[in-house]
Design a protein around this motif. Structure first.
Motif, PDB file in Angstrom:
ATOM      1  N   ALA A  52       8.841  -1.460   6.233  1.00  0.00           N
ATOM      2  CA  ALA A  52       8.561  -0.325   7.111  1.00  0.00           C
ATOM      3  C   ALA A  52       9.575  -0.307   8.256  1.00  0.00           C
ATOM      4  O   ALA A  52      10.050  -1.351   8.685  1.00  0.00           O
ATOM      5  CB  ALA A  52       7.147  -0.416   7.662  1.00  0.00           C
TER       6      ALA A  52
ATOM      7  N   ARG B  11       7.736 -11.641  10.598  1.00  0.00           N
ATOM      8  CA  ARG B  11       6.454 -11.010  10.256  1.00  0.00           C
ATOM      9  C   ARG B  11       5.711 -11.760   9.148  1.00  0.00           C
ATOM     10  O   ARG B  11       4.535 -11.499   8.930  1.00  0.00           O
ATOM     11  CB  ARG B  11       6.679  -9.556   9.867  1.00  0.00           C
ATOM     12  CG  ARG B  11       7.435  -9.360   8.584  1.00  0.00           C
ATOM     13  CD  ARG B  11       7.803  -7.905   8.371  1.00  0.00           C
ATOM     14  NE  ARG B  11       8.710  -7.422   9.424  1.00  0.00           N
ATOM     15  CZ  ARG B  11       8.939  -6.155   9.680  1.00  0.00           C
ATOM     16  NH1 ARG B  11       8.331  -5.230   8.980  1.00  0.00           N
ATOM     17  NH2 ARG B  11       9.786  -5.806  10.631  1.00  0.00           N
TER      18      ARG B  11
ATOM     19  N   PRO C 246       0.804  -1.221   0.000  1.00  0.00           N
ATOM     20  CA  PRO C 246       0.000   0.000   0.000  1.00  0.00           C
ATOM     21  C   PRO C 246       0.842   1.279   0.000  1.00  0.00           C
ATOM     22  O   PRO C 246       0.298   2.350   0.146  1.00  0.00           O
ATOM     23  CB  PRO C 246      -0.759  -0.108   1.329  1.00  0.00           C
ATOM     24  CG  PRO C 246       0.175  -0.856   2.229  1.00  0.00           C
ATOM     25  CD  PRO C 246       0.980  -1.772   1.349  1.00  0.00           C
ATOM     26  N   TYR C 247       2.155   1.160  -0.147  1.00  0.00           N
ATOM     27  CA  TYR C 247       2.981   2.384  -0.095  1.00  0.00           C
ATOM     28  C   TYR C 247       4.242   2.226  -0.923  1.00  0.00           C
ATOM     29  O   TYR C 247       4.600   1.108  -1.309  1.00  0.00           O
ATOM     30  CB  TYR C 247       3.321   2.731   1.353  1.00  0.00           C
ATOM     31  CG  TYR C 247       4.372   1.849   2.001  1.00  0.00           C
ATOM     32  CD1 TYR C 247       4.089   0.540   2.394  1.00  0.00           C
ATOM     33  CD2 TYR C 247       5.668   2.325   2.229  1.00  0.00           C
ATOM     34  CE1 TYR C 247       5.051  -0.258   2.988  1.00  0.00           C
ATOM     35  CE2 TYR C 247       6.644   1.524   2.825  1.00  0.00           C
ATOM     36  CZ  TYR C 247       6.326   0.237   3.207  1.00  0.00           C
ATOM     37  OH  TYR C 247       7.275  -0.556   3.798  1.00  0.00           O
TER      38      TYR C 247
ATOM     39  N   GLY D  66       3.432  -3.691  10.777  1.00  0.00           N
ATOM     40  CA  GLY D  66       4.566  -4.591  10.539  1.00  0.00           C
ATOM     41  C   GLY D  66       4.705  -4.971   9.088  1.00  0.00           C
ATOM     42  O   GLY D  66       5.105  -6.090   8.761  1.00  0.00           O
TER      43      GLY D  66
ATOM     44  N   PRO E 173       1.739   1.327   7.644  1.00  0.00           N
ATOM     45  CA  PRO E 173       2.672   0.219   7.375  1.00  0.00           C
ATOM     46  C   PRO E 173       3.607  -0.095   8.553  1.00  0.00           C
ATOM     47  O   PRO E 173       3.957  -1.252   8.769  1.00  0.00           O
ATOM     48  CB  PRO E 173       3.456   0.727   6.159  1.00  0.00           C
ATOM     49  CG  PRO E 173       2.487   1.615   5.433  1.00  0.00           C
ATOM     50  CD  PRO E 173       1.701   2.299   6.524  1.00  0.00           C
ATOM     51  N   VAL E 174       3.980   0.931   9.321  1.00  0.00           N
ATOM     52  CA  VAL E 174       4.932   0.686  10.417  1.00  0.00           C
ATOM     53  C   VAL E 174       4.283  -0.150  11.523  1.00  0.00           C
ATOM     54  O   VAL E 174       4.800  -1.196  11.909  1.00  0.00           O
ATOM     55  CB  VAL E 174       5.465   2.017  10.993  1.00  0.00           C
ATOM     56  CG1 VAL E 174       6.365   1.750  12.198  1.00  0.00           C
ATOM     57  CG2 VAL E 174       6.226   2.793   9.927  1.00  0.00           C
TER      58      VAL E 174
ATOM     59  N   ARG F 106      16.629   3.047   3.890  1.00  0.00           N
ATOM     60  CA  ARG F 106      16.151   1.667   3.747  1.00  0.00           C
ATOM     61  C   ARG F 106      14.635   1.594   3.892  1.00  0.00           C
ATOM     62  O   ARG F 106      14.067   0.506   3.864  1.00  0.00           O
ATOM     63  CB  ARG F 106      16.800   0.776   4.818  1.00  0.00           C
ATOM     64  CG  ARG F 106      18.299   0.615   4.659  1.00  0.00           C
ATOM     65  CD  ARG F 106      18.876  -0.351   5.692  1.00  0.00           C
ATOM     66  NE  ARG F 106      18.716   0.131   7.053  1.00  0.00           N
ATOM     67  CZ  ARG F 106      17.923  -0.426   7.964  1.00  0.00           C
ATOM     68  NH1 ARG F 106      17.202  -1.489   7.665  1.00  0.00           N
ATOM     69  NH2 ARG F 106      17.819   0.089   9.179  1.00  0.00           N
ATOM     70  N   TYR F 107      13.978   2.744   4.081  1.00  0.00           N
ATOM     71  CA  TYR F 107      12.514   2.702   4.242  1.00  0.00           C
ATOM     72  C   TYR F 107      11.869   2.199   2.951  1.00  0.00           C
ATOM     73  O   TYR F 107      12.104   2.742   1.872  1.00  0.00           O
ATOM     74  CB  TYR F 107      11.973   4.098   4.589  1.00  0.00           C
ATOM     75  CG  TYR F 107      10.498   4.050   4.937  1.00  0.00           C
ATOM     76  CD1 TYR F 107      10.071   3.527   6.146  1.00  0.00           C
ATOM     77  CD2 TYR F 107       9.538   4.479   4.029  1.00  0.00           C
ATOM     78  CE1 TYR F 107       8.734   3.451   6.463  1.00  0.00           C
ATOM     79  CE2 TYR F 107       8.190   4.412   4.336  1.00  0.00           C
ATOM     80  CZ  TYR F 107       7.789   3.892   5.562  1.00  0.00           C
ATOM     81  OH  TYR F 107       6.456   3.808   5.863  1.00  0.00           O
ATOM     82  N   GLY F 108      11.098   1.143   3.083  1.00  0.00           N
ATOM     83  CA  GLY F 108      10.467   0.555   1.911  1.00  0.00           C
ATOM     84  C   GLY F 108      11.349  -0.436   1.183  1.00  0.00           C
ATOM     85  O   GLY F 108      11.087  -0.786   0.032  1.00  0.00           O
TER      86      GLY F 108
ATOM     87  N   ARG G 206      -1.500 -11.182   8.268  1.00  0.00           N
ATOM     88  CA  ARG G 206      -1.972  -9.918   7.685  1.00  0.00           C
ATOM     89  C   ARG G 206      -1.791  -9.805   6.178  1.00  0.00           C
ATOM     90  O   ARG G 206      -2.465  -9.045   5.517  1.00  0.00           O
ATOM     91  CB  ARG G 206      -1.259  -8.732   8.353  1.00  0.00           C
ATOM     92  CG  ARG G 206      -1.742  -8.444   9.750  1.00  0.00           C
ATOM     93  CD  ARG G 206      -0.597  -7.979  10.611  1.00  0.00           C
ATOM     94  NE  ARG G 206       0.382  -9.045  10.731  1.00  0.00           N
ATOM     95  CZ  ARG G 206       1.658  -8.931  10.482  1.00  0.00           C
ATOM     96  NH1 ARG G 206       2.169  -7.799  10.157  1.00  0.00           N
ATOM     97  NH2 ARG G 206       2.454  -9.989  10.573  1.00  0.00           N
ATOM     98  N   PHE G 207      -0.790 -10.538   5.622  1.00  0.00           N
ATOM     99  CA  PHE G 207      -0.530 -10.448   4.188  1.00  0.00           C
ATOM    100  C   PHE G 207       0.273 -11.675   3.794  1.00  0.00           C
ATOM    101  O   PHE G 207       0.767 -12.404   4.657  1.00  0.00           O
ATOM    102  CB  PHE G 207       0.254  -9.156   3.844  1.00  0.00           C
ATOM    103  CG  PHE G 207       1.455  -8.962   4.734  1.00  0.00           C
ATOM    104  CD1 PHE G 207       2.617  -9.695   4.541  1.00  0.00           C
ATOM    105  CD2 PHE G 207       1.406  -8.074   5.800  1.00  0.00           C
ATOM    106  CE1 PHE G 207       3.711  -9.536   5.378  1.00  0.00           C
ATOM    107  CE2 PHE G 207       2.502  -7.913   6.635  1.00  0.00           C
ATOM    108  CZ  PHE G 207       3.646  -8.649   6.425  1.00  0.00           C
TER     109      PHE G 207
END
Lengths: 485, 478
Positions: free
Chosen positions: B47, A322, A101-102, B43, B39-40, A199-201, A327-328
């Motif tokens: 992120a 994770r 989503p980002y 998790g 997103p953070v 490193r974000y994303g 969640r995904f």
């Protein structure tokens, strides 16, 4: 010369002169992908509709006189980069249906400058590998010899440059994952200093080692790409707030009087003779250009691979927790209860190399073993950092091979993970030290396979390794050779 | 055998920052499930956490208020375990370098002061919430991640408490302090202030602690006492029968008042703590600590002492008034305008508290502001109204929010101090009750109160009681 053969700066000139539109360039690139990627398998996902829409937008910007160097340039992204609305798999089954989503920071910065994203590139699963054979989406083949691996883990990012299926690409480098495939595919690959690029994303493999960098046709393009993505980002606490120079402007500094160090531990018995010859030729060239060559010592080099495989796997074992199917990502169809859902989703979703590293890392962090493994590895890491800082008291850059051998055959090292791990011995220490390094084409083996040369710089001094590489490139022109696809 | 109980408490306080500890999402309670996420805190891959500086400030304040030393170099660590309410598969917490260490709180128990050590205070993120409630058409458990990544301080005491009452006293004190500091809303039911208790027994006279059980899910002061008392009985029974206590985690069930085993030591997690590579160490400078010290409010202990020494209030009054920062503030604001501490204290503890209790309001919503209350007390002091009438006026003020002068005027409640009028009323009362007058004059002096009551009634409460007393005495004694 075809459109897809052009470098960023060549294509930029044509776009600026309106000799060519971004839509035309993008169409040419998509057609090239269509024509050759079946053989190479560099792409996991090609995004023609979005790419053409972005190209149209870029053309509008150009028409309005708002053009950056990257505006309208077709680029590819390793599938480790989070892209809004575009499937992002990280080479894994567990994310094979994941649409983020980002956008991550590096991707957003490319988009802001008007770059056109043509697709997502193949890689080792979760960036764990040196040959691109651990991808859920099949191995990438080396455009210089389709029986060989392109290296890894950014194998797709390097192969796309060699195959002319992207003008430039972004990869990530945790233990050599940009530089080694760049070397194996005869392109320029730059791993910036840790903290230089956000490193974000970027899907984490080993957070304290991962770094984003470009793979390009030549040094100028590497400078352009780095300039676009580098710089402080408040979304990444480990990104460093230090000025980003104009890398392209600094390329012509030359090497006269530059002190180049040769770490004795990197020129060892057993180095492939073709690699050795390429290094000797490069050293001779730099001497002739007025550089001063000195031998230096990095005494803890022999511990680097072991240190890396403790720290990287420890962090990975936590980073990959994770992926639990909640969640995904992949969730097993067949589970009774929570424990089974976790176990089966992960057993089905991860490949064997990823499982191996999760187990190694879990072990290294376990109570009773933490001090002996993880803590000790951190101490050795400090010694390795110290090695580099000491060497940089004496010299400006270090020159080393990237890999002990030219590209190896697909399947050749799969049976022996340890041998595969050891092939990263010249690149891993740079990540542990957190400094910058690049790979530049330095010739070919007798069998016609690419050989890369590594230049290692002081922390945050990407400028010097880029200009040092640029001097070499101007004299050698190895980068002009194209893969026989 | 007689046993001595040994109790240590771990308290999780949810901090009242506007945004979460590692992202910009709101921390508001009670929003639509998963509406306060990004997103953070979900998790998502790629992120990264970025520390909310406010959390560090709050933690420093908590440390200073509990006599802790503040750690200069702070490191966040990952605590690894799998659970559906934990999005990343690890909780970002602190491990070997907590932000506050070696503190203590003094509690008063049966007139004696006991010092309870505070081992550590550390910063961490909260997990989400599993929702098992029936949702039409859904039989699975659901996850609400609004709470995920909200900031917590975990405050760990030494095993220094020796009775359930001491545990309660410590908790109440800690609760009062975090409320005074304004770092936690203190709401036990919403889980803003949660407590786990480590409970063990040892023979009286022994100094070697027994094996402990960790009690979880206790969300009121009453339940804490209940849970510890139940656990003391349970362990004593096992020990009396020659059994052994197993080190385990036990869940308190508020419906039955009992605890039951949740997981044993052998099932205990290996959390594989290691420093979080996504966050850089936080260095806390001396200036930062001093700055935080400067923002500390006067804490209840100091306030109580000041009320007793400077305002000469009895200990009981001081204790009641400092119970909450708001109540103490109300008292002090009123006192500033009407500087008679004991009178103000009586009214705040009496009428004000009673009225608030009756309709469940908090002191900050009291319709009678300190200024209005002070006005009322002034009217009383001037003799415009009697104390009794003042209470009637207060009730009216509480209902309508009107100024006391206005109510007195509207209702004609001005005190009658006209001696002629009072004399007339006295004469009438004495005339109507000749029998009682005779008895009184015959020596039954206890009847004096009866005459006062009759006169006050005749004046509808408005007669000045001091004058009534004085004049009645004269008349009766001739």
């Amino acid at each position: 010369m075809e459109i897809f053969d052009l470098t960023i700066h060549e294509l930029h000139e044509k776009l600026q002169a309106k000799e060519l539109s971004s839509v035309e360039a993008t169409r040419a690139m998509l057609a090239r992908i269509e024509a050759v990627d079946d053989k190479v398998n560099a792409y996991i996902t090609v995004t023609p509709e979005q790419a053409l829409a972005e190209a149209e937008a870029a053309d509008k910007r150009i028409a309005a006189g708002d053009i950056a160097t990257l505006t309208g340039i077709p680029v590819g992204l390793k599938d480790i980069f989070i892209t809004k609305g575009i499937r992002t798999t990280c080479g894994s089954k567990i994310l094979s249906n994941f649409i983020p989503p980002y956008d991550g920071t590096a991707v957003a910065r490319l988009k802001e400058r008007g770059a056109v994203i043509v697709g997502k590139l193949n890689q080792d699963e979760f960036a764990m590998g040196s040959s691109n054979e651990s991808s859920y989406f099949g191995p990438v083949k080396n455009p210089w010899n389709l029986e060989c691996t392109p290296g890894g883990s950014s194998g797709g990012s390097a192969a796309a440059i060699a195959a002319r299926t992207a003008t430039a690409t972004l990869g990530t480098d945790t233990g050599g994952s940009i530089r080694q495939p760049a070397s194996h595919c005869s392109c320029v690959g730059l791993k910036p200093t840790y903290g230089r690029v956000s490193r974000y994303g970027v899907i984490a493999y080993a957070s304290s080692l991962d770094q984003v960098g470009p793979l390009t046709r030549d040094v100028t393009d590497a400078a352009i790409m780095l300039g676009a993505v580098a710089g402080y980002d408040q979304m990444d606490s480990t990104s460093v707030n230090t000025p980003v120079p104009d890398y392209v402007a600094g390329l012509g500094a030359g090497v006269k009087g530059l002190k180049i160090g040769l770490p004795s531990q990197y020129f060892i018995e057993g180095l492939d003779p073709d690699v050795k010859r390429a290094m000797d030729e490069a050293i001779a060239l730099y001497k002739s250009l007025g550089a001063e060559i000195r031998e230096v010592s990095l005494p803890h080099t022999e511990y680097a691979v072991a240190t890396y495989y403790i720290i990287a796997t420890a962090e990975a074992s936590s980073n990959l927790a994770r992926y639990d199917g909640v969640r995904f990502g992949h969730r097993t169809e067949d589970a009774r209860g929570l424990a089974q859902m976790y176990a089966k989703s992960r057993a089905e979703g991860f490949g064997s190399e990823v499982k191996r590293r999760i187990m190694l890392g879990t072990y290294a962090l376990s109570s009773g073993y933490y001090d002996a493994y993880y803590l000790k590895a951190q101490k050795v890491r400090t010694l390795i950092q110290q090695d580099f800082l000491n060497a940089f008291q004496e010299v400006d850059v270090l020159l080393t091979p990237i890999a002990p051998t030219p590209p190896f055959k697909i399947g050749e090292k799969l049976a022996d993970p340890l041998q595969m791990y050891l092939s990263d011995i010249f690149t891993i220490p740079v990540n542990l030290a957190g400094t910058c390094g690049l790979s530049i084409p330095a010739g070919f083996s007798a069998a016609g396979l690419p050989i890369g040369l590594q230049l290692i710089g002081k922390p945050f001094d990407e400028q010097t390794i880029l200009s040092t590489a640029y001097s070499f490139e101007r004299e050698t022109q190895w980068h002009q050779k194209t893969a026989p696809l | 055998m007689k046993y001595q109980v040994v109790i240590g408490l771990e308290v999780h306080t949810q901090l009242t920052t506007n945004t979460k500890i590692f992202c910009g999402c709101s921390t508001r309670f009670g929003a639509e499930p998963n509406s306060q996420t990004c997103p953070v805190c979900l998790g998502f891959p790629g992120a990264l956490p970025v520390l909310n500086k406010k959390v560090v400030e709050y933690a420093i304040r908590a440390g200073l208020a509990t006599n802790c030393s503040i750690t200069k170099r702070n490191v966040f660590a990952r605590k690894n375990y799998f659970y559906p309410d934990l999005p990343k598969g690890y909780q970002i917490s602190q491990f070997d370098l907590p932000i506050c260490q070696h503190g203590h709180l003094d509690i008063d128990i049966e007139g004696e002061t006991r010092r309870i050590g505070i081992t550590r205070i550390h910063m961490e993120e909260d997990a989400g919430k599993l929702v098992h409630a029936d949702i039409p058409g859904v039989d699975d458990s659901c996850v609400d991640l609004n709470r995920a990544c909200t900031p917590l301080l975990e405050i760990v005491s030494e095993p220094d408490m020796r009775s359930p009452d001491e545990a309660i006293a410590y908790l109440k004190k800690l609760h009062q302090i975090v409320m005074y500091l304004g770092i936690c809303d203190g709401n036990l039911e919403e889980g803003s202030f949660r407590c786990d208790a480590n409970v063990s027994l040892m023979p009286v006279g022994s100094s070697t602690f027994g094996t402990r059980a960790e009690l979880k899910n206790i969300n009121s002061f009453k339940f804490i006492k209940q849970a510890i008392e139940y656990e003391m009985e349970r362990q004593a029974e096992i020990l009396d029968e020659g059994g052994r206590i197993i080190q385990e985690t036990r869940l308190f069930d508020p419906n039955t008042g009992t605890t039951r085993s949740m997981r044993g030591k052998e099932e205990a997690h290996d959390y594989r703590y290691f420093p979080d590579p996504d966050l850089v160490p936080i260095i806390i400078s001396d200036e930062w600590i001093e700055e935080a010290r400067g923002t500390l409010p006067e804490l209840p202990e100091a306030k109580r002492a000041r009320f007793m020494t400077d305002l000469a209030l009895p200990e009981y009054d001081a204790e009641v008034l400092v119970a909450s920062r708001e109540l103490a503030q109300y008292f002090e604001d009123t006192f500033t305008l009407f500087p008679q501490a004991k009178t103000v204290s009586n009214w705040v503890m009496g009428e004000v508290t009673r009225a608030l209790n009756d309709d469940g309001r908090s002191i900050s919503d009291c319709p009678v502001t300190p200024a209005l209350l002070a006005d009322l007390l002034k009217l009383m002091e001037k003799g415009t109204i009697s104390g009794k009438i003042a209470k009637t006026v207060f009730d009216e003020m509480y209902k309508s929010g009107k100024a006391p002068e206005k109510i007195v005027e509207e209702k004609g409640l001005v005190q009658v101090s006209d001696t002629g009028a009072i004399e007339a009323m006295i004469d009438e009362v004495l005339e109507k009750n000749p029998g009682q007058v005779a008895e009184y004059r015959g020596g039954k002096e206890t009847l004096f109160g009866f005459f006062v009551g009759q006169v006050m009634r005749a004046s509808k409460g408005k007669a000045n009681p001091a004058l009534v007393n004085e004049m009645l005495l004269k008349k009766l004694n001739g």
